[in-house]
Motif scaffolding. Structure first.
Motif, PDB file in Angstrom:
ATOM      1  N   LYS A 177       0.835  -1.202   0.000  1.00 18.83           N
ATOM      2  CA  LYS A 177       0.000   0.000   0.000  1.00 18.83           C
ATOM      3  C   LYS A 177       0.873   1.256   0.000  1.00 18.83           C
ATOM      4  N   SER A 178       0.290   2.344  -0.401  1.00 17.92           N
ATOM      5  CA  SER A 178       1.045   3.592  -0.500  1.00 17.92           C
ATOM      6  C   SER A 178       1.415   4.161   0.872  1.00 17.92           C
ATOM      7  N   ASP A 179       0.714   3.735   1.914  1.00 15.93           N
ATOM      8  CA  ASP A 179       1.008   4.212   3.261  1.00 15.93           C
ATOM      9  C   ASP A 179       1.702   3.132   4.094  1.00 15.93           C
ATOM     10  N   ALA A 180       2.476   2.283   3.439  1.00 13.83           N
ATOM     11  CA  ALA A 180       3.133   1.166   4.129  1.00 13.83           C
ATOM     12  C   ALA A 180       4.167   1.634   5.145  1.00 13.83           C
ATOM     13  N   TRP A 181       4.549   2.916   5.087  1.00 10.15           N
ATOM     14  CA  TRP A 181       5.525   3.454   6.025  1.00 10.15           C
ATOM     15  C   TRP A 181       4.927   3.740   7.402  1.00 10.15           C
ATOM     16  N   GLN A 182       3.624   3.731   7.544  1.00 15.56           N
ATOM     17  CA  GLN A 182       3.002   4.261   8.748  1.00 15.56           C
ATOM     18  C   GLN A 182       3.153   3.369   9.983  1.00 15.56           C
ATOM     19  N   PHE A 183       3.583   2.140   9.807  1.00 10.09           N
ATOM     20  CA  PHE A 183       3.807   1.265  10.961  1.00 10.09           C
ATOM     21  C   PHE A 183       5.293   1.154  11.322  1.00 10.09           C
ATOM     22  N   TRP A 213      15.083   7.757   4.787  1.00 14.48           N
ATOM     23  CA  TRP A 213      14.992   6.771   3.697  1.00 14.48           C
ATOM     24  C   TRP A 213      13.532   6.537   3.312  1.00 14.48           C
ATOM     25  N   MET A 214      12.645   6.509   4.306  1.00 17.62           N
ATOM     26  CA  MET A 214      11.233   6.321   4.006  1.00 17.62           C
ATOM     27  C   MET A 214      10.654   7.514   3.228  1.00 17.62           C
ATOM     28  N   LYS A 215      11.113   8.725   3.525  1.00 19.59           N
ATOM     29  CA  LYS A 215      10.647   9.904   2.791  1.00 19.59           C
ATOM     30  C   LYS A 215      11.057   9.814   1.319  1.00 19.59           C
ATOM     31  N   LEU A 216      12.309   9.379   1.102  1.00 19.25           N
ATOM     32  CA  LEU A 216      12.769   9.255  -0.275  1.00 19.25           C
ATOM     33  C   LEU A 216      11.985   8.179  -1.032  1.00 19.25           C
ATOM     34  N   LYS A 217      11.613   7.124  -0.328  1.00 19.39           N
ATOM     35  CA  LYS A 217      10.911   6.020  -0.998  1.00 19.39           C
ATOM     36  C   LYS A 217       9.441   6.340  -1.261  1.00 19.39           C
ATOM     37  N   PHE A 218       8.764   6.959  -0.277  1.00 21.29           N
ATOM     38  CA  PHE A 218       7.316   7.148  -0.388  1.00 21.29           C
ATOM     39  C   PHE A 218       6.925   8.583  -0.748  1.00 21.29           C
ATOM     40  N   GLY A 219       7.870   9.509  -0.650  1.00 20.40           N
ATOM     41  CA  GLY A 219       7.600  10.871  -1.089  1.00 20.40           C
ATOM     42  C   GLY A 219       6.687  11.675  -0.204  1.00 20.40           C
ATOM     43  N   PHE A 220       6.558  11.358   1.083  1.00 23.24           N
ATOM     44  CA  PHE A 220       5.722  12.186   1.950  1.00 23.24           C
ATOM     45  C   PHE A 220       6.474  13.472   2.320  1.00 23.24           C
TER      46      PHE A 220
END
Length: 376
Positions: free
Chosen positions: A71-77, A165-172
């Motif tokens: 999912k696009s919000d997979a970073w949230q956990f 790293w998560m910002k670079l991957k998911f662009g939030f």
């Protein structure tokens, strides 16, 4: 956790969720340790801690990730995953070879379907470094004044890099990164306080358990520990036919030593005798059990030993103590002991039958001049 998944304020839910997961771990871990002790399973607490803690946290992390994989919000956990890493590396100090971290990271990326993303590789390598540094802090700096500072600086540094790293991957957005980074620091602070409190209580319980089963003067096991162990070993021997022998000894003329030189010297004698016996047992067989069961009386249980097998060790103890000399201000005390030895028999209906026979052998040694061994 997020509003979209739970429909409640995420921070409040997250706090209670994390504390619940950790509390469940402590409850189940303590039950498992108690279970292994009760059944006398030959496994150390450290081994249970390593494998159970690792399996528990891997199941926790993969279960959480399963809900949002792809999912696009997979970073949230991710904060929960970082808390799990912190818990394993720092608080329960799971001791696994560092080279095993790499395949775990590969499996996790494969599970997420992100093996092709360079940010995921950077994230995994950073996570491994996070684990190693936290583990090193726990091992090398535990007990020092600045350890909380090292802990929080490590969390802040690695946490910030991992969220980058998560910002670079998911662009939030940057505000989202700072928001999640702040949440991580709050969670880790709560984790530190919570686990420190639990660990303090656990240490107190361990100390109380130790005091209940150990003699404070000689550091040997006491009569309560003897009673528990002889019950178990006697039943095991009766049911399975396994050999079990006992040596009982006391220090000759110990009352005279106390009356002549004082109780402080008497206590020194007891400590020296106990230390000497323990050195002999450690050099021979760590499974042999040693107890102070009375004032100057000691018992030794030999699981899986018949009387003949105990003879070399009994003789070594006898000789070592009979050559002990305790210097005092104006004199030197030469020690000797009287000994009784016996093995369990089919006529023994209860542990006390066994104990009484060994006690009678000790009495025979004392009746016939002391400083001797009676076997029967």
């Amino acid at each position: 956790m997020t509003w979209s998944h739970w429909q409640v304020p995420p921070f409040t839910t997250s706090v209670f969720f994390v504390l619940g997961v950790l509390t469940l771990y402590w409850v189940t871990y303590n039950w498992l340790i108690s279970w292994t002790h009760t059944r006398r399973i030959n496994v150390t607490d450290e081994t249970v801690n390593t494998w159970y803690g690792l399996i528990y946290m891997i199941v926790f992390v993969f279960s959480m990730q399963f809900l949002i994989t792809g999912k696009s919000d997979a970073w949230q956990f991710m904060n929960f995953e970082l808390i799990a890493v912190t818990f394993c590396a720092y608080f329960i100090n799971i001791r696994i070879s560092y080279y095993l971290l790499f395949p775990i990271g590969i499996v996790f990326m494969a599970f997420n379907g992100t093996l092709g993303a360079w940010q995921s590789w950077a994230h995994s390598l950073t996570l491994m470094g996070f684990f190693i540094v936290l583990s090193t802090i726990h091992t090398k700096f535990q007990g020092r004044r600045l350890v909380p500072f090292y802990y929080f600086m490590t969390i802040m540094s690695f946490g910030g890099l991992l969220w980058f790293w998560m910002k670079l991957k998911f662009g939030f957005t940057w505000p989202t990164l700072l928001h999640e980074w702040a949440y991580l620091m709050i969670f880790e602070a709560l984790l530190y306080m919570y686990v420190s409190m639990i660990s303090h209580d656990s240490q107190i319980k361990l100390q109380l358990a130790k005091y209940a089963s150990h003699d404070a003067l000689t550091k040997t096991s006491n009569f309560a520990a003897y009673t528990e162990d002889i019950e178990y070993l006697f039943n095991r021997s009766s049911q399975n036919g396994q050999a079990l022998s006992m040596m009982m000894f006391d220090i000759d003329h110990f009352k005279h030593i106390n009356d002549t030189y004082g109780h402080s010297i008497g206590d020194l004698v007891l400590r020296q005798v106990a230390s000497t016996v323990q050195d002999v047992l450690t050099a021979n067989d760590a499974s042999i059990k040693f107890y102070r069961t009375g004032g100057e009386e000691f018992n030794i249980l030999f699981p899986n030993y018949d009387v003949a097998a105990t003879k070399p060790i009994v003789d070594e103890i006898f000789s070592a103590i009979n050559h002990l000399e305790i210097p005092t201000k104006d004199d030197v005390i030469t020690l000797s002991i009287s000994v009784g030895v016996s093995a369990i028999t089919t006529d023994d209906k209860a542990p006390m039958d066994f104990y009484n026979r060994v006690d009678r052998n000790l009495y025979q040694s004392k009746r016939h001049g002391r400083m001797r061994i009676t076997v029967g």
